[in-house]
Design a protein around this motif. Structure first.
Motif, PDB file in Angstrom:
ATOM      1  N   ASN A  48      52.513  39.508  28.476  1.00  0.00           N
ATOM      2  CA  ASN A  48      52.807  39.272  29.762  1.00  0.00           C
ATOM      3  C   ASN A  48      51.971  37.937  30.010  1.00  0.00           C
ATOM      4  OD1 ASN A  48      53.928  39.683  32.166  1.00  0.00           O
ATOM      5  ND2 ASN A  48      52.249  40.496  33.084  1.00  0.00           N
ATOM      6  N   GLN A  49      51.817  37.053  28.885  1.00  0.00           N
ATOM      7  CA  GLN A  49      51.221  35.820  29.145  1.00  0.00           C
ATOM      8  C   GLN A  49      51.457  34.753  30.070  1.00  0.00           C
ATOM      9  OE1 GLN A  49      51.875  33.161  25.237  1.00  0.00           O
ATOM     10  NE2 GLN A  49      51.736  35.133  24.578  1.00  0.00           N
ATOM     11  N   GLU A  95      43.555  32.010  29.959  1.00  0.00           N
ATOM     12  CA  GLU A  95      42.409  32.004  31.177  1.00  0.00           C
ATOM     13  C   GLU A  95      43.139  33.165  32.262  1.00  0.00           C
ATOM     14  OE1 GLU A  95      39.667  31.287  31.165  1.00  0.00           O
ATOM     15  OE2 GLU A  95      39.838  29.826  29.298  1.00  0.00           O
ATOM     16  N   GLU A  96      44.242  33.412  32.227  1.00  0.00           N
ATOM     17  CA  GLU A  96      45.145  34.322  33.282  1.00  0.00           C
ATOM     18  C   GLU A  96      45.341  35.503  32.847  1.00  0.00           C
ATOM     19  OE1 GLU A  96      45.668  33.390  36.362  1.00  0.00           O
ATOM     20  OE2 GLU A  96      45.379  31.028  36.192  1.00  0.00           O
ATOM     21  N   PRO A  98      43.491  38.280  31.827  1.00  0.00           N
ATOM     22  CA  PRO A  98      42.867  39.432  32.551  1.00  0.00           C
ATOM     23  C   PRO A  98      43.573  40.058  33.645  1.00  0.00           C
ATOM     24  CG  PRO A  98      41.258  37.967  31.725  1.00  0.00           C
ATOM     25  CD  PRO A  98      42.640  37.140  31.491  1.00  0.00           C
ATOM     26  N   LYS A  99      44.296  39.245  34.301  1.00  0.00           N
ATOM     27  CA  LYS A  99      44.943  39.370  35.673  1.00  0.00           C
ATOM     28  C   LYS A  99      46.418  39.927  35.077  1.00  0.00           C
ATOM     29  CE  LYS A  99      46.440  36.187  38.056  1.00  0.00           C
ATOM     30  NZ  LYS A  99      46.495  34.925  38.910  1.00  0.00           N
ATOM     31  N   LEU A 100      46.915  39.368  34.527  1.00  0.00           N
ATOM     32  CA  LEU A 100      48.359  39.381  33.864  1.00  0.00           C
ATOM     33  C   LEU A 100      48.554  40.847  32.853  1.00  0.00           C
ATOM     34  CD1 LEU A 100      49.276  35.972  33.439  1.00  0.00           C
ATOM     35  CD2 LEU A 100      49.993  37.355  35.329  1.00  0.00           C
ATOM     36  N   PRO A 102      46.060  43.652  32.211  1.00  0.00           N
ATOM     37  CA  PRO A 102      44.916  44.259  32.638  1.00  0.00           C
ATOM     38  C   PRO A 102      44.476  45.515  31.743  1.00  0.00           C
ATOM     39  CG  PRO A 102      46.792  44.943  34.248  1.00  0.00           C
ATOM     40  CD  PRO A 102      47.114  43.985  33.388  1.00  0.00           C
ATOM     41  N   PRO A 105      42.218  43.585  28.665  1.00  0.00           N
ATOM     42  CA  PRO A 105      41.571  42.448  29.185  1.00  0.00           C
ATOM     43  C   PRO A 105      40.755  41.739  28.001  1.00  0.00           C
ATOM     44  CG  PRO A 105      40.492  44.386  29.868  1.00  0.00           C
ATOM     45  CD  PRO A 105      41.341  44.843  29.261  1.00  0.00           C
ATOM     46  N   LYS A 108      42.572  38.037  25.730  1.00  0.00           N
ATOM     47  CA  LYS A 108      42.038  36.898  26.080  1.00  0.00           C
ATOM     48  C   LYS A 108      41.369  36.045  24.725  1.00  0.00           C
ATOM     49  CE  LYS A 108      39.186  33.551  28.818  1.00  0.00           C
ATOM     50  NZ  LYS A 108      38.398  33.591  29.917  1.00  0.00           N
TER      51      LYS A 108
END
Length: 197
Positions: A48-49, A95-96, A98-100, A102, A105, A108
């Protein structure tokens, strides 16, 4: 046919859709672009990057900056388009994550700590999103004029001075104008492309 999508939608998105070379002067609104993005964000990407980044070129000053990097054959249509989008891959997309993503995590650092790996992954996955972007523009009842005729190094320096983005396409967007479409070129047939093993 074994397609669920109704024939009118098939025509709008695929069969009757062409790359547009001229546009009317009807503006493309932020609401239309947001509606397009709300479809594009569902493009399939690894982890989901979502590395696609979009720069909307609206001001006369920004358009002049872009025109200096477009190939000669693309300058006039880019100058006249109501909206131009620069589509780029963000090489720091991780960098995004962890949010995208979950559920994992540590992806990254586990997979994307090396710059070369990130660049390959960003280019491929953002290219998937570019395809969705073009279909999304069509779904909004607009025409897309995607181009790769530009100086990528120049566009990157001009619009992505941080060095963390790589332009993939420049897309003119709007309602098609007079003589917007060239005749449809041939496509390869199913048997020329698909094999079964």
């Amino acid at each position: 046919m074994s397609l669920i999508l109704d024939p009118a939608a098939q025509d709008l998105l695929f069969r009757e859709a062409h790359t547009a070379n001229t546009f009317t002067d009807e503006p493309v609104t932020d609401e239309q672009v947001k509606a397009v993005y709300d479809l594009v964000k569902y493009a399939p990407t690894a982890f989901n990057q979502s590395p696609l980044r979009v720069v909307l070129v609206r001001s006369a000053e920004a358009r002049e900056r872009l025109l200096g990097h477009m190939s000669e054959g693309n300058r006039a249509k880019t100058a006249a388009a109501p909206l131009t989008a620069i589509l780029a891959a963000d090489n720091e997309f991780h960098e995004e994550l962890p949010k995208l993503f979950p559920h994992f995590p540590q992806a990254k650092d586990a997979f994307f700590s090396e710059r070369a790996v990130r660049e390959r992954s960003a280019a491929f996955n953002a290219a998937l999103q570019v395809g969705y972007f073009i279909v999304g523009v069509r779904a909004a009842g607009l025409a897309a004029g995607p181009m790769t005729g530009y100086d990528p190094e120049g566009v990157n320096k001009e619009f992505f001075a941080d060095g963390e983005h790589a332009v993939l396409a420049v897309v003119n967007i709007g309602k098609p104008g007079d003589d917007a479409f060239r005749p449809r070129s041939p496509r390869l047939e199913f048997d020329e492309v698909v094999t079964t093993v």
